[in-house]
Design a protein around this motif. Structure first.
Motif, PDB file in Angstrom:
ATOM      1  N   ALA A 104      23.554 -10.966  11.743  1.00  0.00           N
ATOM      2  CA  ALA A 104      23.257 -10.340  10.448  1.00  0.00           C
ATOM      3  C   ALA A 104      24.514 -10.128   9.608  1.00  0.00           C
ATOM      4  N   CYS A 105      25.650  -9.923  10.234  1.00  0.00           N
ATOM      5  CA  CYS A 105      26.884  -9.648   9.489  1.00  0.00           C
ATOM      6  C   CYS A 105      27.550 -10.914   8.950  1.00  0.00           C
ATOM      7  N   VAL A 106      27.039 -12.076   9.306  1.00  0.00           N
ATOM      8  CA  VAL A 106      27.652 -13.350   8.904  1.00  0.00           C
ATOM      9  C   VAL A 106      26.815 -13.997   7.807  1.00  0.00           C
ATOM     10  N   ASP A 107      27.473 -14.353   6.712  1.00  0.00           N
ATOM     11  CA  ASP A 107      26.777 -14.994   5.595  1.00  0.00           C
ATOM     12  C   ASP A 107      26.851 -16.515   5.637  1.00  0.00           C
ATOM     13  N   ALA A 108      27.938 -17.058   6.164  1.00  0.00           N
ATOM     14  CA  ALA A 108      28.085 -18.512   6.188  1.00  0.00           C
ATOM     15  C   ALA A 108      29.149 -18.912   7.198  1.00  0.00           C
ATOM     16  N   VAL A 109      28.979 -20.117   7.743  1.00  0.00           N
ATOM     17  CA  VAL A 109      29.908 -20.672   8.728  1.00  0.00           C
ATOM     18  C   VAL A 109      30.256 -22.096   8.303  1.00  0.00           C
ATOM     19  N   VAL A 110      31.513 -22.461   8.510  1.00  0.00           N
ATOM     20  CA  VAL A 110      31.977 -23.825   8.269  1.00  0.00           C
ATOM     21  C   VAL A 110      32.828 -24.232   9.474  1.00  0.00           C
ATOM     22  N   ILE A 111      32.782 -25.497   9.832  1.00  0.00           N
ATOM     23  CA  ILE A 111      33.573 -26.026  10.946  1.00  0.00           C
ATOM     24  C   ILE A 111      34.759 -26.775  10.358  1.00  0.00           C
ATOM     25  N   PHE A 112      35.973 -26.489  10.875  1.00  0.00           N
ATOM     26  CA  PHE A 112      37.149 -27.210  10.389  1.00  0.00           C
ATOM     27  C   PHE A 112      37.782 -27.983  11.543  1.00  0.00           C
ATOM     28  N   ASP A 113      38.378 -29.123  11.225  1.00  0.00           N
ATOM     29  CA  ASP A 113      38.879 -30.043  12.236  1.00  0.00           C
ATOM     30  C   ASP A 113      40.392 -30.030  12.385  1.00  0.00           C
ATOM     31  N   ASP A 114      41.080 -29.258  11.579  1.00  0.00           N
ATOM     32  CA  ASP A 114      42.536 -29.207  11.624  1.00  0.00           C
ATOM     33  C   ASP A 114      43.013 -28.211  12.678  1.00  0.00           C
ATOM     34  N   PRO A 115      44.285 -28.253  13.040  1.00  0.00           N
ATOM     35  CA  PRO A 115      44.806 -27.278  13.996  1.00  0.00           C
ATOM     36  C   PRO A 115      44.746 -25.837  13.465  1.00  0.00           C
TER      37      PRO A 115
END
Length: 178
Positions: A104-115
């Motif tokens: 509930a506390c999270v609005d959006a997630v993104v995955i990143f591929d860099d270090p």
């Protein structure tokens, strides 16, 4: 029209993960731009979040309290292996993203591929950058970007006794759970 609908109308999308709150990079940029257009403050944090535990949940709830929306960037599987070694992650990136997006506390997630999350921080320009207090203030990636636009960087105390690495070690020591 809400931010999510506007993102879909603009062609910015979600990833292959099963949650509509897991965005690809373009979708996350559109999502956060929409939040900012509505006058909302974007809080941001990042990490692996391999085995979600109460320490993570408490940290994310505290991070969410610092903004009107909480955006999380998680390391891709390749990025995790580069940072933590070949035996990690335990959970694949899409599954880690889906679990986080369900909170509930999270609005959006993104995955990143860099270090590091430097590129995604540059892209979304969060108002508040949140990291655990175990990070030295001068070692927080994205600090300059956030502070240059008038944002702030906040170090939140981490919950003692909770660690994905410690949980993994415990399982390896005693697979029977005794």
């Amino acid at each position: 029209m809400d931010v999510r609908s506007r993102c879909a109308d603009e062609g910015a999308g979600v990833t292959q993960a099963t949650s509509p709150r897991v965005f690809d990079t373009a979708g996350m940029a559109a999502f956060t731009a929409g939040l900012r257009a509505e006058g909302r403050r974007v809080a941001f944090t990042n990490g692996v979040f391999d085995l979600l535990h109460p320490g993570h949940v408490r940290y994310l709830q505290a991070a969410r309290a610092e903004g009107d929306a909480l955006v999380i960037a998680i390391n891709s599987d390749r990025s995790v292996r580069g940072n933590k070694g070949p035996s990690r992650p335990i959970q694949p990136e899409a599954e880690r993203a889906e679990v986080l997006a369900s909170l509930a506390c999270v609005d959006a997630v993104v995955i990143f591929d860099d270090p590091t999350p430097a590129a995604i921080i540059d892209l979304i320009q969060p108002d508040v950058l949140v990291k655990g207090a175990d990070w030295a203030a001068d070692a927080i990636v994205g600090r300059e970007t956030v502070e240059a636009r008038g944002g702030r960087v906040l170090r939140i105390p981490i919950e003692q006794g909770w660690s994905s690495s410690a949980i993994i070690e415990k399982i390896q020591r005693d697979p029977q759970g005794r």
